[in-house]
Design a protein around this motif. Structure first.
Motif, PDB file in Angstrom:
ATOM      1  N   ASP A  54      15.851   1.280  -0.581  1.00 36.92           N
ATOM      2  CA  ASP A  54      14.816   1.200  -1.601  1.00 36.92           C
ATOM      3  C   ASP A  54      15.280   1.899  -2.868  1.00 36.92           C
ATOM      4  OD1 ASP A  54      13.327  -0.057   0.324  1.00 36.92           O
ATOM      5  OD2 ASP A  54      12.232   1.732   0.889  1.00 36.92           O
ATOM      6  N   ARG A  55      14.868   1.361  -4.011  1.00 34.39           N
ATOM      7  CA  ARG A  55      15.260   1.917  -5.310  1.00 34.39           C
ATOM      8  C   ARG A  55      14.033   2.359  -6.080  1.00 34.39           C
ATOM      9  NH1 ARG A  55      18.351  -2.052  -8.943  1.00 34.39           N
ATOM     10  NH2 ARG A  55      16.819  -1.045 -10.223  1.00 34.39           N
ATOM     11  N   ALA A  83       0.825  -1.202   0.000  1.00 36.10           N
ATOM     12  CA  ALA A  83       0.000   0.000   0.000  1.00 36.10           C
ATOM     13  C   ALA A  83       0.863   1.259   0.000  1.00 36.10           C
ATOM     14  CB  ALA A  83      -0.939  -0.009   1.203  1.00 36.10           C
ATOM     15  N   VAL A  84       1.906   1.281   0.812  1.00 33.70           N
ATOM     16  CA  VAL A  84       2.815   2.433   0.856  1.00 33.70           C
ATOM     17  C   VAL A  84       3.510   2.604  -0.494  1.00 33.70           C
ATOM     18  CG1 VAL A  84       4.966   3.287   1.878  1.00 33.70           C
ATOM     19  CG2 VAL A  84       3.164   2.392   3.348  1.00 33.70           C
ATOM     20  N   SER A  85       3.963   1.505  -1.081  1.00 34.09           N
ATOM     21  CA  SER A  85       4.649   1.562  -2.370  1.00 34.09           C
ATOM     22  C   SER A  85       3.713   2.027  -3.476  1.00 34.09           C
ATOM     23  CB  SER A  85       5.229   0.186  -2.724  1.00 34.09           C
ATOM     24  OG  SER A  85       6.146  -0.225  -1.753  1.00 34.09           O
ATOM     25  N   THR A  86       2.502   1.515  -3.493  1.00 36.12           N
ATOM     26  CA  THR A  86       1.533   1.907  -4.510  1.00 36.12           C
ATOM     27  C   THR A  86       1.158   3.373  -4.376  1.00 36.12           C
ATOM     28  OG1 THR A  86       0.675  -0.343  -4.547  1.00 36.12           O
ATOM     29  CG2 THR A  86      -0.738   1.354  -5.483  1.00 36.12           C
ATOM     30  N   THR A  87       1.014   3.851  -3.160  1.00 36.72           N
ATOM     31  CA  THR A  87       0.712   5.268  -2.928  1.00 36.72           C
ATOM     32  C   THR A  87       1.860   6.145  -3.405  1.00 36.72           C
ATOM     33  OG1 THR A  87      -0.657   4.679  -1.030  1.00 36.72           O
ATOM     34  CG2 THR A  87       0.094   6.969  -1.170  1.00 36.72           C
ATOM     35  N   TYR A  88       3.081   5.721  -3.134  1.00 37.49           N
ATOM     36  CA  TYR A  88       4.258   6.481  -3.570  1.00 37.49           C
ATOM     37  C   TYR A  88       4.290   6.570  -5.100  1.00 37.49           C
ATOM     38  CZ  TYR A  88       9.082   7.802  -4.409  1.00 37.49           C
ATOM     39  OH  TYR A  88      10.207   8.432  -4.860  1.00 37.49           O
ATOM     40  N   ILE A  89       4.090   5.433  -5.773  1.00 38.66           N
ATOM     41  CA  ILE A  89       4.126   5.420  -7.235  1.00 38.66           C
ATOM     42  C   ILE A  89       3.004   6.281  -7.805  1.00 38.66           C
ATOM     43  CG2 ILE A  89       3.715   3.930  -9.234  1.00 38.66           C
ATOM     44  CD1 ILE A  89       5.447   1.841  -7.911  1.00 38.66           C
ATOM     45  N   ALA A  90       1.812   6.216  -7.208  1.00 31.96           N
ATOM     46  CA  ALA A  90       0.696   7.034  -7.677  1.00 31.96           C
ATOM     47  C   ALA A  90       1.000   8.521  -7.522  1.00 31.96           C
ATOM     48  CB  ALA A  90      -0.574   6.670  -6.922  1.00 31.96           C
ATOM     49  N   GLN A 104      11.462  -0.741  -5.768  1.00 31.22           N
ATOM     50  CA  GLN A 104      11.901  -1.995  -5.149  1.00 31.22           C
ATOM     51  C   GLN A 104      12.216  -1.723  -3.693  1.00 31.22           C
ATOM     52  OE1 GLN A 104      15.208  -3.566  -7.374  1.00 31.22           O
ATOM     53  NE2 GLN A 104      13.840  -4.825  -8.589  1.00 31.22           N
ATOM     54  N   ARG A 105      11.597  -2.511  -2.819  1.00 28.22           N
ATOM     55  CA  ARG A 105      11.785  -2.365  -1.376  1.00 28.22           C
ATOM     56  C   ARG A 105      12.242  -3.681  -0.796  1.00 28.22           C
ATOM     57  NH1 ARG A 105       7.422   0.286   1.917  1.00 28.22           N
ATOM     58  NH2 ARG A 105       9.280   1.179   2.798  1.00 28.22           N
ATOM     59  N   MET A 106      13.033  -3.601   0.262  1.00 25.89           N
ATOM     60  CA  MET A 106      13.438  -4.795   0.980  1.00 25.89           C
ATOM     61  C   MET A 106      12.815  -4.748   2.373  1.00 25.89           C
ATOM     62  SD  MET A 106      17.214  -6.344   1.817  1.00 25.89           S
ATOM     63  CE  MET A 106      17.637  -6.404   0.102  1.00 25.89           C
ATOM     64  N   ALA A 126       8.558   6.936   4.113  1.00 20.33           N
ATOM     65  CA  ALA A 126       8.287   5.497   4.041  1.00 20.33           C
ATOM     66  C   ALA A 126       9.267   4.788   3.123  1.00 20.33           C
ATOM     67  CB  ALA A 126       6.863   5.256   3.556  1.00 20.33           C
ATOM     68  N   VAL A 127       9.945   5.533   2.258  1.00 18.31           N
ATOM     69  CA  VAL A 127      10.903   4.911   1.354  1.00 18.31           C
ATOM     70  C   VAL A 127      12.264   4.954   2.034  1.00 18.31           C
ATOM     71  CG1 VAL A 127      11.970   5.046  -0.912  1.00 18.31           C
ATOM     72  CG2 VAL A 127       9.566   5.615  -0.641  1.00 18.31           C
ATOM     73  N   GLY A 128      12.821   3.788   2.304  1.00 14.91           N
ATOM     74  CA  GLY A 128      14.070   3.696   3.049  1.00 14.91           C
ATOM     75  C   GLY A 128      15.293   3.870   2.168  1.00 14.91           C
ATOM     76  N   PRO A 129      16.478   3.922   2.778  1.00 15.60           N
ATOM     77  CA  PRO A 129      17.702   4.133   2.019  1.00 15.60           C
ATOM     78  C   PRO A 129      18.053   2.968   1.099  1.00 15.60           C
ATOM     79  CG  PRO A 129      18.191   3.687   4.318  1.00 15.60           C
ATOM     80  CD  PRO A 129      16.709   3.812   4.208  1.00 15.60           C
TER      81      PRO A 129
END
Length: 160
Positions: free
Chosen positions: A85-86, A49-56, A140-142, A80-83
């Motif tokens: 994350d790409r 959800a956090v990733s999708t919101t960021y991309i949107a 991409q998140r880990m 919410a996007v960490g170091p």
């Protein structure tokens, strides 16, 4: 004369107690496994959800910008996007090849000292793109257990 032994029906035998304990133990293990599975699924859903919101939000920021602004766009840094994350943004040219954005990153790789992208002449690239411009954003998140989550979205945007 035969004496009849009476069976005491008021209690449980040791065997019955052991079987009941075994069934209870197996049930508890299965229940705890499902609770852990639900917790893991909830964490994964939250990350998605956090990733999708960021991309949107990135897609929304790009929509309606000029071609020069799109080609030099640096994605925002969110908490919410960490170091590790790409974020990768691709703009597809007239031949269908994905060109990584921002184009300023091709010469310097970093924003300028004031945080804005390094100035480049994007007029040389203007002929490579047409409107509507296809943009693809990949994040991409880990997670904490080392699994990689990839969320990707693509959109055609009108550029001025």
């Amino acid at each position: 004369m035969k004496t009849k032994l009476k069976r005491n029906d008021a209690g449980l035998t040791l065997l019955e107690v052991m079987i009941a304990s075994g069934i209870l133990a197996v049930g508890m293990v299965l229940l705890m496994g499902s609770v852990l599975s639900v917790a893991s699924t909830t964490a994964l859903t939250e990350q998605r959800a956090v990733s999708t919101t960021y991309i949107a939000s990135v897609m929304e920021e790009l929509d309606g910008r000029s071609l020069e602004d799109v080609l030099t766009y640096w994605p925002p840094q969110l908490g919410a996007v960490g170091p590790e994350d790409r974020v990768q943004i691709l703009a597809y040219d007239t031949y269908g090849y994905g060109i990584p954005l921002p184009l300023g990153g091709m010469s310097t790789g970093e924003p300028g000292t004031d945080g804005t992208p390094t100035e480049i002449d994007v007029s040389a690239y203007a002929g490579m793109f047409r409107s509507p411009l296809q943009i693809e954003v990949t994040l991409q998140r880990m997670d904490s257990s080392g699994r990689i989550l990839t969320v990707k979205s693509s959109k055609f945007i009108e550029v001025q």
